[in-house]
Write an enzyme that holds these catalytic residues in place. Structure first.
Site, mmCIF file in Angstrom:
data_model
loop_
_atom_site.group_PDB
_atom_site.id
_atom_site.type_symbol
_atom_site.label_atom_id
_atom_site.label_comp_id
_atom_site.label_asym_id
_atom_site.label_seq_id
_atom_site.Cartn_x
_atom_site.Cartn_y
_atom_site.Cartn_z
ATOM 1 N N SER A 335 0.858 -1.178 0.000
ATOM 2 C CA SER A 335 0.000 0.000 0.000
ATOM 3 C C SER A 335 0.895 1.228 0.000
ATOM 4 O O SER A 335 1.830 1.311 0.805
ATOM 5 C CB SER A 335 -0.911 0.004 1.228
ATOM 6 O OG SER A 335 -1.852 1.051 1.162
ATOM 7 N N GLU A 336 0.629 2.181 -0.902
ATOM 8 C CA GLU A 336 1.581 3.274 -1.112
ATOM 9 C C GLU A 336 1.722 4.236 0.046
ATOM 10 O O GLU A 336 2.571 5.122 0.030
ATOM 11 C CB GLU A 336 1.253 4.052 -2.401
ATOM 12 C CG GLU A 336 -0.096 4.705 -2.442
ATOM 13 C CD GLU A 336 -1.084 3.913 -3.262
ATOM 14 O OE1 GLU A 336 -1.885 4.536 -3.970
ATOM 15 O OE2 GLU A 336 -1.077 2.672 -3.182
ATOM 16 N N ASN A 337 0.901 4.086 1.088
ATOM 17 C CA ASN A 337 1.091 4.927 2.262
ATOM 18 C C ASN A 337 2.103 4.337 3.246
ATOM 19 O O ASN A 337 2.288 4.871 4.338
ATOM 20 C CB ASN A 337 -0.245 5.172 2.980
ATOM 21 C CG ASN A 337 -0.872 3.894 3.509
ATOM 22 O OD1 ASN A 337 -0.956 2.893 2.798
ATOM 23 N ND2 ASN A 337 -1.319 3.911 4.748
ATOM 24 N N THR A 377 7.987 3.340 -0.678
ATOM 25 C CA THR A 377 6.976 2.534 -1.357
ATOM 26 C C THR A 377 6.895 2.898 -2.830
ATOM 27 O O THR A 377 6.691 2.029 -3.685
ATOM 28 C CB THR A 377 5.591 2.710 -0.717
ATOM 29 O OG1 THR A 377 5.202 4.080 -0.741
ATOM 30 C CG2 THR A 377 5.553 2.201 0.692
#
Length: 506
Positions: A335-337, A377
């Site tokens: 997840s890009e967070n 990420t």
């Protein structure tokens, strides 16, 4: 006030000139109150604000800025806050003149001020946003990226500011310099630095070393590095030496001021839990009509996942896919967070407000998972290390173009990480409902909305059908939903497609 420097209490009052930048690297100055910590921030300052959604936002320092009334701020933030939280407090008070962000979300104050000509907006793809900060803190003035190639991000023409009243456009973005590397187009992006960074940490020591909690790391550390003065509010401050050096995520050389916050109440934007003994796919979230449709799409999309895949999940339907995987598969969701090893929705006793996915939903992390900065990420994404990305969509063309981030003049949610994902992942699978709420086709001959990426889509999954593209970019209907006919699909799909001979049903 009492000021702590390297663990020793002094009786003198620290002012703006008492801690010159040239002397800042020995240790952070610890302030008693947030009002004192931000007292010297002038009108017109550029300030980066950490946080992703409601996680890791420097709420106590933002409250102090509201009380101080600092005006004409150029805010640098992943997003614009929501419902009286984060930057929304400053927007409500009309303290922000300009904002550089990736995602506006559903902030009505942002939209009203932007379309009304009161707010200048610089929209940046999320991966580029993170890299601009990382590069700025590393002294790198610019870099080349494929993110934004073929879109108005690279070509220019994005409305940055409307004239007062919103009837006319006052300023638009210009096209970026382009170069060819390895027979592919790249655009040049300038790095980003600010006068101040205002971020939220978990624990710091008296030198200014900071540890962040889970996905509250996001952009915070990179923002400290890219600012002249980093002001960090934390939940606890311990003596220097008590933190394990292996766990320090922002060394004190990047932190100039510390303040301990109190009475933290961490709101949860998307409270997605499952009941004890309930399978994740049986969550209450999936029992509404809209939830059933999303579940149907997510369940079919999950069949694209293969063993040993590394997969990114975007906002919306994509984050639901983890709930429908074949348990025999060994896969790693990103997840890009800031998560590698994303798990399912939590049981109520597992809920942690600092552990969310890119859709702002509370989640779990699997054994062997890890947390990291947003720039890390996106390095995974932009470096081609992700096997599949699942994204939402507003429109898809028969050539495989994708539009999923803006409806000019009406909706400006921001592009988030979508442009980075379509440029970096090996396969790009769009998951979306087949038609708009008004029943209009979303799969078209040509996209009418600004593109996220051109000829980038590998497959589209809707509640009605699955389309896939071959190497010649020809669109194939490969699956239809049970109870649906090819004639019905043609009637609700504007694009021209080929029907596979071995058409499957799901």
């Amino acid at each position: 006030m009492n000021v702590w420097r390297a663990g020793r209490r002094t009786s003198h009052r620290v002012t703006k000139t008492a801690v010159p930048v040239s002397a800042r690297n020995f240790s952070a100055v610890i302030y008693d109150t947030t009002d004192e910590a931000i007292a010297d921030i002038p009108h017109g300052a550029s300030i980066s604000f950490g946080g992703f959604g409601l996680v890791g936002i420097p709420e106590k320092l933002i409250d102090a800025l509201v009380r101080k009334g600092t005006k004409d701020i150029h805010a640098v933030s992943n997003e614009a806050g929501v419902d009286g939280h984060g930057l929304d407090k400053l927007l409500m008070n009309h303290q922000i003149r300009e904002i550089t962000c990736s995602f506006a979300g559903n902030n009505l104050n942002f939209e009203k001020q932007y379309f009304g000509g009161d707010l200048k907006v610089n929209l940046v793809p999320q991966g580029s946003f993170a890299e601009k900060l990382r590069a700025g803190g590393a002294g790198i003035p610019a870099f080349y990226t494929r993110t934004g190639v073929g879109s108005i991000v690279g070509d220019g023409g994005m409305v940055k500011k409307f004239a007062p009243g919103g009837a006319e456009v006052e300023e638009v973005s210009i096209g970026k310099e382009m170069r060819i590397f390895n027979n592919m187009r790249y655009i040049m992006v300038h790095s980003l630095t600010t006068d101040y960074a205002i971020v939220k940490g978990h624990v710091a020591d008296t030198l200014g070393n900071v540890i962040f909690n889970k996905t509250a790391l996001n952009f915070n550390s990179d923002m400290c590095k890219a600012s002249k003065r980093a002001i960090v509010e934390v939940e606890d401050i311990v003596p220097a030496g008590e933190l394990d050096p292996h766990h320090i995520q922002c060394p004190h050389i990047y932190v100039q001021r510390l303040v301990k916050g109190t009475n933290y109440v961490k709101p949860i934007e998307q409270y997605t839990i499952r009941k004890d003994g309930e399978d994740a796919s049986e969550s209450e979230y999936f029992k509404t009509e809209s939830g059933k449709i999303r579940a149907k799409i997510a369940k079919r999309a999950a069949q694209f996942v293969q063993d040993k895949n590394y997969i990114n999940l975007g906002i919306g339907i994509p984050v639901l896919i983890t709930n429908f995987l074949d348990p025999k598969l060994e896969v790693h969701f990103q997840s890009e967070n800031g998560i590698l090893g994303l798990g399912e929705f939590p049981y109520e006793h597992e809920v942690d407000p600092d552990l969310i996915n890119a859709g702002k939903q509370v989640v779990t992390i699997k054994k062997g998972g890890s947390f990291m900065t947003s720039s890390e990420t996106f390095a995974m994404i932009r470096g081609g290390h992700i096997d599949i990305t699942f994204l939402g969509g507003m429109q898809v063309s028969e050539k495989g173009d994708l539009a999923n981030w803006i409806i000019p003049g009406k909706v400006v949610k921001g592009m988030g990480g979508a442009m980075d994902l379509v440029g970096g992942a090996k396969r790009r699978i769009v998951v979306m409902q087949h038609c708009t709420k008004n029943g209009r086709p979303k799969i078209l001959r040509e996209c009418s909305l600004p593109l996220t990426g051109n000829k980038c889509v590998s497959a589209v999954v809707t509640e009605k059908a699955v389309f896939q593209w071959d190497k010649l970019r020809k669109m194939h209907l490969t699956d239809i939903a049970e109870g649906t006919t090819v004639e019905e699909i043609r009637a609700m799909t504007e694009a021209i497609f080929v029907v596979d001979e071995d058409l499957k049903t799901f």
